[in-house]
Design an enzyme around this catalytic site. Structure first.
Site, PDB file in Angstrom:
ATOM      1  N   GLY A 256       0.829  -1.204   0.000  1.00 29.38           N
ATOM      2  CA  GLY A 256       0.000   0.000   0.000  1.00 29.38           C
ATOM      3  C   GLY A 256       0.860   1.249   0.000  1.00 29.38           C
ATOM      4  O   GLY A 256       0.515   2.256   0.632  1.00 29.38           O
ATOM      5  N   GLY A 257       1.960   1.196  -0.736  1.00 30.53           N
ATOM      6  CA  GLY A 257       2.973   2.245  -0.671  1.00 30.53           C
ATOM      7  C   GLY A 257       2.731   3.455  -1.539  1.00 30.53           C
ATOM      8  O   GLY A 257       3.661   4.232  -1.782  1.00 30.53           O
ATOM      9  N   ASP A 281       0.513  -1.472  -4.685  1.00 32.01           N
ATOM     10  CA  ASP A 281      -0.701  -0.691  -4.435  1.00 32.01           C
ATOM     11  C   ASP A 281      -1.700  -1.027  -5.530  1.00 32.01           C
ATOM     12  O   ASP A 281      -1.416  -1.836  -6.424  1.00 32.01           O
ATOM     13  CB  ASP A 281      -0.419   0.811  -4.377  1.00 32.01           C
ATOM     14  CG  ASP A 281      -1.338   1.517  -3.363  1.00 32.01           C
ATOM     15  OD1 ASP A 281      -2.571   1.288  -3.430  1.00 32.01           O
ATOM     16  OD2 ASP A 281      -0.836   2.278  -2.520  1.00 32.01           O
ATOM     17  N   PHE A 303      -4.144  -5.220  -0.549  1.00 35.74           N
ATOM     18  CA  PHE A 303      -3.698  -5.869   0.685  1.00 35.74           C
ATOM     19  C   PHE A 303      -4.806  -6.688   1.364  1.00 35.74           C
ATOM     20  O   PHE A 303      -4.559  -7.368   2.357  1.00 35.74           O
ATOM     21  CB  PHE A 303      -3.084  -4.868   1.669  1.00 35.74           C
ATOM     22  CG  PHE A 303      -3.908  -3.645   1.976  1.00 35.74           C
ATOM     23  CD1 PHE A 303      -5.136  -3.724   2.604  1.00 35.74           C
ATOM     24  CD2 PHE A 303      -3.417  -2.380   1.650  1.00 35.74           C
ATOM     25  CE1 PHE A 303      -5.869  -2.594   2.900  1.00 35.74           C
ATOM     26  CE2 PHE A 303      -4.147  -1.242   1.937  1.00 35.74           C
ATOM     27  CZ  PHE A 303      -5.381  -1.344   2.569  1.00 35.74           C
ATOM     28  N   HIS A 322      -4.102   2.176  10.590  1.00 39.44           N
ATOM     29  CA  HIS A 322      -4.939   3.129  11.330  1.00 39.44           C
ATOM     30  C   HIS A 322      -6.213   3.495  10.558  1.00 39.44           C
ATOM     31  O   HIS A 322      -7.118   4.116  11.108  1.00 39.44           O
ATOM     32  CB  HIS A 322      -4.142   4.386  11.699  1.00 39.44           C
ATOM     33  CG  HIS A 322      -3.851   5.312  10.555  1.00 39.44           C
ATOM     34  ND1 HIS A 322      -3.465   6.624  10.742  1.00 39.44           N
ATOM     35  CD2 HIS A 322      -3.891   5.143   9.202  1.00 39.44           C
ATOM     36  CE1 HIS A 322      -3.279   7.210   9.571  1.00 39.44           C
ATOM     37  NE2 HIS A 322      -3.530   6.323   8.630  1.00 39.44           N
TER      38      HIS A 322
END
Length: 415
Positions: A256-257, A281, A303, A322
């Site tokens: 997820g970069g 991603d 992901f 988060h």
């Protein structure tokens, strides 16, 4: 708007008085910081302390009535005026025409009714975003000069469209939900406010200007310690040492970069690192990558699906977990743990770890964003430990810096 002036007897003194004792104390504390500045000038620690004390001083020096008026009149009017300046091109125009300007003339140059432009600039002058030099005449401040940068200015219109409605909706939504902690990323306040069934991130990134989200995330990390900075996370000791440098071995997978800003920093600071580096991603996110380091391999991956790369030395996630409540996080983490090699692979989680006391307003603000927009939250050390244990991981170490808004690197290994 009709108003009535209350008689003296009707005016509660408590809403009209400032906290004079706190004002005196805070001025003295700021003075102490200034007196102890090094000869070279203000350092970062002193700057942060002065900023924090100045915020408290502003609140203490205002009466409750003045604070209310500032929050409900000045702040939203400033947000609107700054956003209008982006939309009509004012900030970029002024960046190309240095020096003081007359607001009415600026309006004429941009096709904006001069009286409207004058009103917008007058408020920004009163609020301190512009320096007022004379009637309808201003110069830009340090901040309004920065409004010409896409990193700052481009965020404002998108924020107004995709974020403000959710903030405004939350009190009513929370009451309707029985004042329970937000816990659904798909059926929460954001969906209620925006009348959508989409996740906040999917909704924003599906819009024509959704690329601004990646710009904002880049800005979010600027001015903060980065995990690749010297003295933060021990890259040589914890990743390079013990790396299986066989042909094709992968050093790090950035899950997820986004557009690769973390991998770019890593390879810029450590160009001789061995192994392969993979950026993962969604396809429409990766389509925005530009001029990546030639060593970065790009792989489309969600992901929420099984991790396709097995046995990497490190898997890295920056500000991912988060965004999700615990149950979703466990599912995401399970996809990674299934690919890790016990005793060799590490999971590096680059996120906030909420302190028990003394949290910085930027940290608590992000925590509120997570709840209002995503039904998620920032986590304390104890909350991280419980979450990771549920996914079969244990924390080997948490690496942080002294910066008040710094994220940490939570290094995890398989149990």
């Amino acid at each position: 708007m009709a108003t009535e002036t209350a008689t003296k007897e009707e005016q509660p003194t408590s809403v009209l008085e400032c906290d004079s004792y706190a004002v005196v104390d805070l001025i003295a504390r700021i003075g102490d910081v200034v007196k102890n500045l090094p000869a070279s000038g203000i350092d970062e620690d002193a700057r942060v302390r002065i900023s924090s004390l100045a915020r408290k001083l502003l609140l203490a020096s205002e009466s409750p009535r003045e604070t209310l008026m500032r929050q409900q009149y000045e702040a939203p009017a400033s947000l609107v005026a700054l956003t209008c300046g982006v939309e009509c091109g004012a900030w970029k125009y002024l960046d190309q025409h240095e020096g003081p300007f007359v607001a009415a003339e600026l309006g004429k140059s941009l096709g904006v009714d001069p009286p409207l432009m004058s009103r917008l600039m007058r408020h920004l002058g009163a609020a301190g975003y512009l320096d007022e030099l004379g009637p309808d005449t201003y110069d830009r401040s340090n901040f309004t000069k920065a409004m010409a940068s896409p990193l700052i200015g481009d965020v404002y219109p998108a924020y107004s469209k995709y974020c403000l409605p959710a903030w405004a909706n939350f009190p009513a939504y929370a009451a309707k939900a029985g004042w329970q902690t937000p816990s659904s990323p798909m059926q929460g306040n954001y969906q209620d406010a925006m009348r959508t069934g989409m996740h906040y991130l999917d909704f924003v990134q599906s819009q024509a200007d959704g690329h601004v989200f990646a710009t904002h995330m880049r800005l979010y990390g600027m001015g903060r310690p980065h995990w690749t900075d010297p003295g933060f996370y021990p890259i040589q000791e914890n990743l390079v040492a013990g790396f299986d440098d066989a042909e094709g071995a992968i050093m790090l997978v950035d899950i997820g970069g986004s557009v690769g800003h973390d991998l770019e920093q890593l390879l810029r600071k450590y160009p001789s690192l061995p192994g392969r580096f993979v950026l993962q991603d969604l396809p429409f996110v990766l389509a925005n990558t530009k001029d990546l380091n030639s060593r970065i391999e790009v792989q489309a991956h969600n992901f929420n699906d099984a991790q396709p790369i097995q046995g990497s030395r490190a898997y890295y996630m920056h500000s991912i977990l988060h965004d999700w409540p615990d149950d979703d996080c466990v599912a995401i983490l399970s996809n990674i743990t299934a690919a890790m090699t016990k005793g060799y692979s590490r999971l590096l989680i680059n996120e906030l770890v909420l302190p028990a006391t003394g949290a910085h307003w930027e940290v608590t603000g992000v925590d509120m964003v997570m709840g209002v927009f995503l039904g998620a939250y920032e986590r304390t050390r104890d909350q991280w430990e419980r979450l990771l244990a549920a996914a079969g991981l244990t924390i080997s170490e948490v690496w942080s810096t002294e910066a008040v808004n710094s994220q940490s690197v939570i290094e995890c290994i398989l149990v």
